[in-house]
Structure formats: C-alpha cells, structure tokens
Design an enzyme around this catalytic site. Structure first.
Site, PDB file in Angstrom:
ATOM      1  N   TYR A 172       0.816  -1.219   0.000  1.00 17.97           N
ATOM      2  CA  TYR A 172       0.000   0.000   0.000  1.00 17.97           C
ATOM      3  C   TYR A 172       0.844   1.261   0.000  1.00 17.97           C
ATOM      4  O   TYR A 172       0.384   2.327  -0.398  1.00 17.97           O
ATOM      5  CB  TYR A 172      -0.929   0.040   1.219  1.00 17.97           C
ATOM      6  CG  TYR A 172      -1.984  -1.046   1.251  1.00 17.97           C
ATOM      7  CD1 TYR A 172      -2.308  -1.767   0.115  1.00 17.97           C
ATOM      8  CD2 TYR A 172      -2.650  -1.352   2.424  1.00 17.97           C
ATOM      9  CE1 TYR A 172      -3.260  -2.763   0.150  1.00 17.97           C
ATOM     10  CE2 TYR A 172      -3.614  -2.342   2.461  1.00 17.97           C
ATOM     11  CZ  TYR A 172      -3.915  -3.049   1.321  1.00 17.97           C
ATOM     12  OH  TYR A 172      -4.851  -4.030   1.351  1.00 17.97           O
ATOM     13  N   ASP A 219      -5.447  -7.024   5.842  1.00 19.93           N
ATOM     14  CA  ASP A 219      -6.642  -6.291   5.435  1.00 19.93           C
ATOM     15  C   ASP A 219      -7.752  -7.291   5.096  1.00 19.93           C
ATOM     16  O   ASP A 219      -8.898  -7.172   5.555  1.00 19.93           O
ATOM     17  CB  ASP A 219      -6.286  -5.451   4.196  1.00 19.93           C
ATOM     18  CG  ASP A 219      -7.332  -4.415   3.852  1.00 19.93           C
ATOM     19  OD1 ASP A 219      -8.349  -4.343   4.560  1.00 19.93           O
ATOM     20  OD2 ASP A 219      -7.140  -3.692   2.863  1.00 19.93           O
ATOM     21  N   ASP A 254     -11.051  -8.916   7.885  1.00 11.87           N
ATOM     22  CA  ASP A 254     -12.472  -8.798   7.545  1.00 11.87           C
ATOM     23  C   ASP A 254     -13.122 -10.174   7.459  1.00 11.87           C
ATOM     24  O   ASP A 254     -14.264 -10.365   7.874  1.00 11.87           O
ATOM     25  CB  ASP A 254     -12.651  -8.073   6.205  1.00 11.87           C
ATOM     26  CG  ASP A 254     -12.834  -6.574   6.396  1.00 11.87           C
ATOM     27  OD1 ASP A 254     -12.565  -6.094   7.513  1.00 11.87           O
ATOM     28  OD2 ASP A 254     -13.241  -5.891   5.442  1.00 11.87           O
ATOM     29  N   ASP A 267      -2.902 -18.282   1.541  1.00 10.91           N
ATOM     30  CA  ASP A 267      -4.029 -18.975   0.906  1.00 10.91           C
ATOM     31  C   ASP A 267      -4.569 -20.062   1.825  1.00 10.91           C
ATOM     32  O   ASP A 267      -5.779 -20.229   1.981  1.00 10.91           O
ATOM     33  CB  ASP A 267      -3.635 -19.533  -0.473  1.00 10.91           C
ATOM     34  CG  ASP A 267      -2.254 -20.153  -0.501  1.00 10.91           C
ATOM     35  OD1 ASP A 267      -1.472 -19.960   0.455  1.00 10.91           O
ATOM     36  OD2 ASP A 267      -1.945 -20.856  -1.480  1.00 10.91           O
ATOM     37  N   LYS A 277       3.495 -15.362   2.385  1.00  8.29           N
ATOM     38  CA  LYS A 277       3.468 -16.090   1.112  1.00  8.29           C
ATOM     39  C   LYS A 277       4.922 -16.349   0.721  1.00  8.29           C
ATOM     40  O   LYS A 277       5.382 -15.978  -0.371  1.00  8.29           O
ATOM     41  CB  LYS A 277       2.707 -15.245   0.073  1.00  8.29           C
ATOM     42  CG  LYS A 277       2.410 -15.956  -1.237  1.00  8.29           C
ATOM     43  CD  LYS A 277       1.294 -16.966  -1.134  1.00  8.29           C
ATOM     44  CE  LYS A 277       1.089 -17.653  -2.490  1.00  8.29           C
ATOM     45  NZ  LYS A 277       0.244 -18.844  -2.401  1.00  8.29           N
TER      46      LYS A 277
END
Ligand code: NAD
Length: 346
Positions: free
Chosen positions: A136, A241, A245, A217, A185
C-alpha cells in the site's frame, strides 16, 4: 490521571461513543475526557476532516476513542477533505503501525456467524496486522509495457518494520494462549521470506510462545474450516486487510467487533470496525457493543487497566446471555437499552 480524546465523528459514531463513555464513567477510574469533532462533522464546522485542534488533542491524549467517520453529504468533496481521510491522518501523525483486531464469538450469537454454529463457537483470536508498510505504501504508478498499459505497486518490508510488529504479536500472544501463527506467502514472495526470517529471529526472545507459519491462501481456508485453531495471527498490511475482515464475518455481526491501532509507546486509537451507518443514524438502532469493547481494549492496551477491561467484557457477555439484542442481532433493544444492560451487569 489519563486523558482520553473522544472523537465521535459522524452518523452513529456519536451514539455509540456516548454509550461507551457511560460505561467508562461507571468504572470509577481516574480518567479525564476531552471531545473534538472529526470527519464530516469537523469538515462542516471547521472546513477540514481533521482540524489542527482535533489532531493536537489526539497527540496530547494518552489514548483516542473514535466513533466512525463518513457522511454521504460529502461524497463529492475533494478526496483530501473526505471524512475518511481523518483516520489516515491520525494513523500517520501518531505512528499507529499495529492494528489489533480481536474476533470472538460471544455465547448465544452462534446464529449471527456466516459459519456453522459448532464451527463458529470456537472462534477466539486476535489478528495483528501491520498498518503502515507493504504494497500500500510502496512505489506505485502506471507505465507502458510495450503496447500494453501496466499498473504496478511495489511490495516491501524492512527488518525493523517486521521486528516491531512481530514483538507486538508475541507480546499479545503472551497475554492469551501463547500461540502465534505468522501468515505470509514465503513460497513465492521475497518480502515474505524476509518476514519469515525476522519473525523466526525474534522468536528467540519469546520461547514461551509457540510459533507456526502458514501461507496466506491456506490461512484463508483454515479461517472458515477450523477457525478455533488460531490464537494470535500476525501478518502484513495487505494479507491482514483481507483476513481480518474475513475473520470478523466468521465471528458475527459488524456491530460487535472492536479494534485498536497502536504505536511504539502503546498509545492507541480505539474504534469499532464498522462505519458511520448513515442508514440507521439517529434512530437508536445502533449496536453500541463494538465501541464498548473498543473502550475495554483501550483500558487494557494503553492504560494498564486490564482488570477494568475484563469487567467490561464480562458485562457485555452477561448482557448477551441475559438475552438483550439490538436489531442487527435479531432483537428490538435500542442503543440505550443495550447500554443499560451492560451497566446493570457491571
Ligand atoms: P457501515 O459499517 O457504516 O454499515 C454497513 C451496514 O452495517 C449498514 O447496514 C449498517 O446499518 C450496519 N451497521 C454498521 N454498524 C452497525 C452497528 N453498530 N449496529 C447495527 N448495525 C450496524 O459501512 P458502509 O455503509 O459501507 O459505510 C458507511 C460510511 O462509513 C461510509 O462513509 C464509509 O466510508 C464509512 N466507514 C467508516 C469507517 C471508519 O470510520 N473507520 C469504516 C468503514 C466505513
């Protein structure tokens, strides 16, 4: 005496913050409160979503209790004046690099989860998300790749950034079941390989905590298959992020979930994960529990009042067990009714 900055914001923000304030007042702690406008309310009054006086109060205070920002009236103003910019400004000014998102299913709310009740019942975790780095904040832009238009965003972390978030996560695990799962990852990303190396190095200081690693994943899959296996998860900004959620929805209504963003000095901004909910603002329908639980996190993480935090959490549980439910939980209790039920249980 600790100073708490109260930033109610927009929509249901003032309603839920007033509820949390009543609960804090009832504890009889040595706290002072100062209130300032933020978001759309501040733009309306002072022409900026984060006016200097509000920012100054947030800097002076020991902790910030934040409602929510966002007002459809300002959907068309310039981006830098949108209410939501206030949160980004506060994160930056206060150096809030660690986002703590607990996800816990309260007894009796199994039906509010997107998962089967017996799977959801076991959810009790904290996701520690890095908040100020990663893809980001890296170099980004558009360029031509031959004849094709290309967009790019550079992912990077340095070892200092990983170390400080890893320490917050290990410390958090120490206050719980002492199990930390680091999500990355590393099979594909060099950034993740460095992340994993640094987390392993820091583990040497926290051998009382059991450390595991999981690819993102697989973590997404495990969160719906067997979320009860997680105690504390630490991960980067992008993965966090999404996973935070996902975990929230596994744990039930948006009106139940608190969060914290803290800095190096344990100063923090505490807020419900929900927004300003303009559709129900001013109707007494807002569930105040996410904000009340955010106030409990504030007592625990920034003010060293773990016992008072436990009392609030126990009172919330008791109010739910007694059957009090706001409309988002399938009941008819108003914001005031629910707050009264928590106060009665205190
Ligand atoms: P929202 O979280 O405000 O609302 C989503 C849905 O959940 C709505 O139906 C709402 O009524 C319901 N809801 C939310 N909180 C509730 C509560 N405490 N009790 C009962 N029901 C509740 O998300 P949105 O509608 O996408 O966004 C509305 C505004 O909030 C937008 O301007 C958005 O930018 C802003 N927003 C702010 C924050 C923040 O301040 N941190 C976070 C998310 C969204």
């Amino acid at each position: 005496m600790a100073l708490i900055a109260i930033l109610p914001g927009d929509g249901i923000g003032p309603e839920v913050v007033a509820a949390a304030r009543r609960v804090l007042d009832a504890l009889g702690l040595d706290l002072t409160f100062e209130e300032a406008p933020v978001g759309g309310a501040a733009y309306r009054a002072h022409g900026h979503p984060l006016p200097p006086a509000t920012l100054n109060l947030a800097k002076r205070a020991d902790a910030v209790l934040f409602g929510a920002v966002g007002d459809p009236e300002f959907d068309n103003v310039a981006r830098e004046h949108r209410p939501e910019q206030a949160i980004l400004g506060l994160r930056k000014a206060l150096g809030l690099f660690a986002n703590l998102r607990p996800a816990k299913l309260f007894a009796g709310l199994e039906d509010a989860s997107a998962l089967r009740p017996e799977v959801a019942a076991a959810i009790d975790m904290v996701i520690v998300r890095e908040l100020t780095g990663d893809v980001y904040f890296g170099e980004k832009g558009r360029r031509m790749n031959g004849d094709a238009r290309q967009g790019y965003d550079v992912m990077s972390y340095d070892d200092n950034e990983v170390e400080r978030i890893a320490r917050v996560a290990f410390e958090t695990a120490r206050t719980r079941k002492r199990r930390l799962c680091s999500v990355d990852k590393a099979n594909v990303l060099e950034t993740s390989q460095l992340w994993r190396d640094v987390v392993n190095d820091i583990h040497a200081d926290y051998y009382d905590v059991t450390l595991t690693h999981m690819y993102v994943d697989n973590a997404a899959m495990q969160l719906v298959r067997n979320p009860g296996q997680f105690d504390v998860i630490v991960t980067g900004n992008l993965f966090g992020d999404i996973l935070s959620d996902q975990a929230s929805m596994c744990a039930g209504s948006i009106g139940m979930l608190p969060s914290a963003a803290i800095n190096q000095d344990k100063k923090g901004l505490y807020e419900p994960i929900h927004g300003s909910a303009p559709d129900i603002a001013g109707q007494g329908k807002a569930n105040p529990l996410a904000t009340i639980l955010s106030a409990a996190m504030m007592l625990r993480h920034s003010l060293g009042e773990a016992q008072a935090a436990d009392r609030i959490e126990a009172a919330v549980t008791a109010a739910l067990v007694a059957g009090h439910r706001t409309p988002d939980l399938g009941g008819t209790a108003t914001t005031g009714d629910m707050t009264n039920a928590v106060l009665a249980a205190l």
